[in-house]
Design an enzyme around this catalytic site. Structure first.
Site, PDB file in Angstrom:
ATOM      1  N   ASP A 105       0.833  -1.210   0.000  1.00 19.27           N
ATOM      2  CA  ASP A 105       0.000   0.000   0.000  1.00 19.27           C
ATOM      3  C   ASP A 105       0.864   1.255   0.000  1.00 19.27           C
ATOM      4  O   ASP A 105       0.604   2.211  -0.746  1.00 19.27           O
ATOM      5  CB  ASP A 105      -0.909  -0.015   1.234  1.00 19.27           C
ATOM      6  CG  ASP A 105      -2.339   0.392   0.900  1.00 19.27           C
ATOM      7  OD1 ASP A 105      -2.699   0.323  -0.289  1.00 19.27           O
ATOM      8  OD2 ASP A 105      -3.090   0.757   1.817  1.00 19.27           O
ATOM      9  N   ASP A 137      -8.950  -2.486   2.506  1.00 14.49           N
ATOM     10  CA  ASP A 137      -8.825  -1.860   3.820  1.00 14.49           C
ATOM     11  C   ASP A 137      -9.844  -2.408   4.813  1.00 14.49           C
ATOM     12  O   ASP A 137      -9.766  -2.103   6.006  1.00 14.49           O
ATOM     13  CB  ASP A 137      -8.995  -0.348   3.688  1.00 14.49           C
ATOM     14  CG  ASP A 137      -7.971   0.253   2.737  1.00 14.49           C
ATOM     15  OD1 ASP A 137      -6.839  -0.247   2.699  1.00 14.49           O
ATOM     16  OD2 ASP A 137      -8.315   1.210   2.012  1.00 14.49           O
TER      17      ASP A 137
END
Length: 538
Positions: free
Chosen positions: A386, A448
């Site tokens: 990420d 997420d």
């Protein structure tokens, strides 16, 4: 927004610098010196030319009719500032002069633009030449229509000092909508309200994300433990057969991350082709997830228990109950409706979020991390993934944009204007230029939710096995909520897309590890051996 414009140009410049240094290692000092000089000069140029902000043009019809509407504009505040409040902006007549490029005195109307805002086409000359002619002809502002991507109207300090009227760019599509909706006789006001620190839609996203993680983790843990204790019972009824959970191994983690990286890069370069593949996959996966979530409730209904007749069809030979068949048709119908109307911004996001949460719940129920070691490996690898694709890739791409943010929000130069559906999205509730121009929705990726959710599910399973009154599950869920709040604060402070796992992974991993240390169960929590001990008692 000015900082965003400068950051984009600076990011592209640093990316080019990195590529030059990498290509010429033998002459590193000379290349570095020349590049540094160019960097300083370009930075000064950016400070002078690339300052830009989003604003609004409020349009009303001179003949009455439809209520006024705001449209996005991109302007350079160094030409002239816009008022922050619509009540302080002057409504002036908009004059359609798009048949002219306004590059010479011959392009001016015979009687000038007295107290008007002309609308001219972009091209053939600089912004300064256009606005100088407009100002000299009595215009009170200038709107330049662009068929291309909106760019900040640049200039130099001398030109800025000479011009006293605002100049802004308006998209060609918005111009067509203005004249279609309001007719040719319209009045407009240019203004640029302040951006709110946080939008209220963050509360909705927070509730959906934390709720999905909590429900998914609880459901996955309870279902897994129930299956362990009920292994000695046999029920082969079609309605009782459920998908087996898949244990994630280190090899599977590595393969998954490589696939994610490859898919993200391919989407960045071939977005207009692959976006439809992702939309199709989402429709199938979300329909399956919705069916999986609703099936336990439908099975409890007192009607629709009859089964279809014997047959040899691939699925129907199992003779499903009528209620389950109707449920499957309903789930497919919901997915198809979203697929057809996915670009209806006013309501399609509700269907997308419902299907997305069902998909996440299904994945949390199906995918299982067998040990805290496996949880740590997966979360840390995706943590680095990420960060790399949000913060590092701007230095490697030609445009200076983040690959992750560009793909998640949809490239601005995309011909299809399609958006990836693998996110929860909620429209901004505050009226602001950013909501109107750049990001009308706040987004949270499914990753997420799923990645920390797998750890929450593991904590719940471990709680039940060691009879710890769900302390791991509650602590990890709260840590997820705290991490999400930190993400929102970082988003408000930095005003740019954030890698949520940067905050979620440390919060959930550290909290889970701290609870295990406090209870002196870190060894069994790390290896998952608590499962084997309790299962052997059966």
């Amino acid at each position: 927004m000015r900082g965003v414009c400068v950051a984009r140009g600076l990011g592209a410049l640093l990316g080019n610098l990195w590529r030059r240094l990498r290509r010429a290692p033998a002459d590193l000092a000379a290349v570095a010196a020349a590049a540094l000089a160019r960097l300083v000069a370009a930075f000064l140029l950016l400070a002078a030319q690339v300052a830009c902000e989003y604003g609004m043009v409020h349009v009303v019809s001179e003949a009455g009719g439809p209520r006024g509407k705001d449209y996005c504009i991109l302007y350079n505040p160094q030409w002239a500032h816009l008022p922050r409040d619509l009540s302080k902006a002057s409504f002036l007549q908009l004059r359609n002069w798009t048949a002219s490029l306004l590059c010479s005195a011959a392009d001016l109307p015979a009687y000038g633009f007295g107290n008007q805002i002309p609308l001219v086409a972009r091209g053939n000359c600089t912004f300064y030449e256009k606005v100088r002619l407009a100002q000299g002809s009595g215009a009170r502002g200038l709107l330049i229509v662009s068929r291309e991507r909106l760019v900040p109207p640049g200039g130099n300090k001398t030109q800025f000092d000479e011009i006293g009227i605002p100049v802004a760019l308006l998209s060609y599509r918005d111009m067509l909508d203005i004249f279609r909706r309001f007719g040719r006789m319209v009045r407009v006001a240019l203004y640029a309200p302040h951006e709110p620190v946080l939008d209220y839609n963050m509360v909705i996203i927070f509730i959906m994300a934390v709720g999905t993680v909590a429900i998914g983790g609880y459901w996955a843990g309870s279902r897994d433990v129930k299956k362990r204790y009920m292994k000695h019972k046999r029920d082969d009824g079609p309605e009782k057969q459920e998908d087996e959970a898949v244990d994630v191994t280190p090899v599977m983690t590595c393969v998954f991350v490589v696939m994610c990286c490859s898919m993200l890069v391919l989407l960045y370069y071939f977005y207009d082709f692959l976006v439809y593949v992702v939309i199709g996959i989402f429709c199938l996966a979300s329909a399956t997830g919705l069916y999986s979530c609703l099936a336990p409730c439908v099975r409890r209904l007192p009607f629709g228990k009859c089964r279809i007749p014997n047959n040899s069809l691939p699925y129907f030979h199992k003779r499903p109950q009528a209620c389950m068949l109707l449920l499957a048709l309903f789930c497919v119908a919901v997915s198809v409706v979203w697929g057809v109307f996915r670009n209806e911004d006013q309501w399609a996001w509700v269907l997308q979020d419902a299907l997305g949460m069902a998909f996440c719940l299904y994945m949390l129920k199906t995918i299982r991390l067998p040990t805290f070691k496996a949880c740590t490996l997966l979360l840390l690898v995706l943590f680095l993934y990420d960060i790399f694709f949000v913060f590092i890739t701007p230095f490697l791409t030609k445009s200076g944009s983040s690959i992750m943010v560009e793909v998640a929000t949809g490239p601005s130069d995309s011909a299809t204007r399609e958006k990836l559906p693998m996110v929860l999205k909620v429209p901004r509730l505050n009226s602001s230029p950013l909501a109107l121009c750049d990001r009308p929705f706040s987004l949270l990726g499914f990753g997420d939710i799923l990645v920390p959710g797998l750890l929450v599910a593991y904590c719940h399973r471990f709680d039940i096995q060691v009879q710890s009154s769900r302390v791991y599950f509650v602590a990890c869920t709260i840590a997820y909520g705290v991490g999400l709040l930190v993400t929102f604060v970082a988003l408000a402070l930095m005003q740019r897309g954030q890698p949520a796992l940067l905050y979620l992974v440390p919060c959930t991993l550290v909290t889970s590890c701290a609870v295990a240390l406090w209870r002196r169960e870190l060894g069994v929590f790390w290896t998952g051996s608590g499962f084997a001990v309790n299962t052997s008692l059966l």
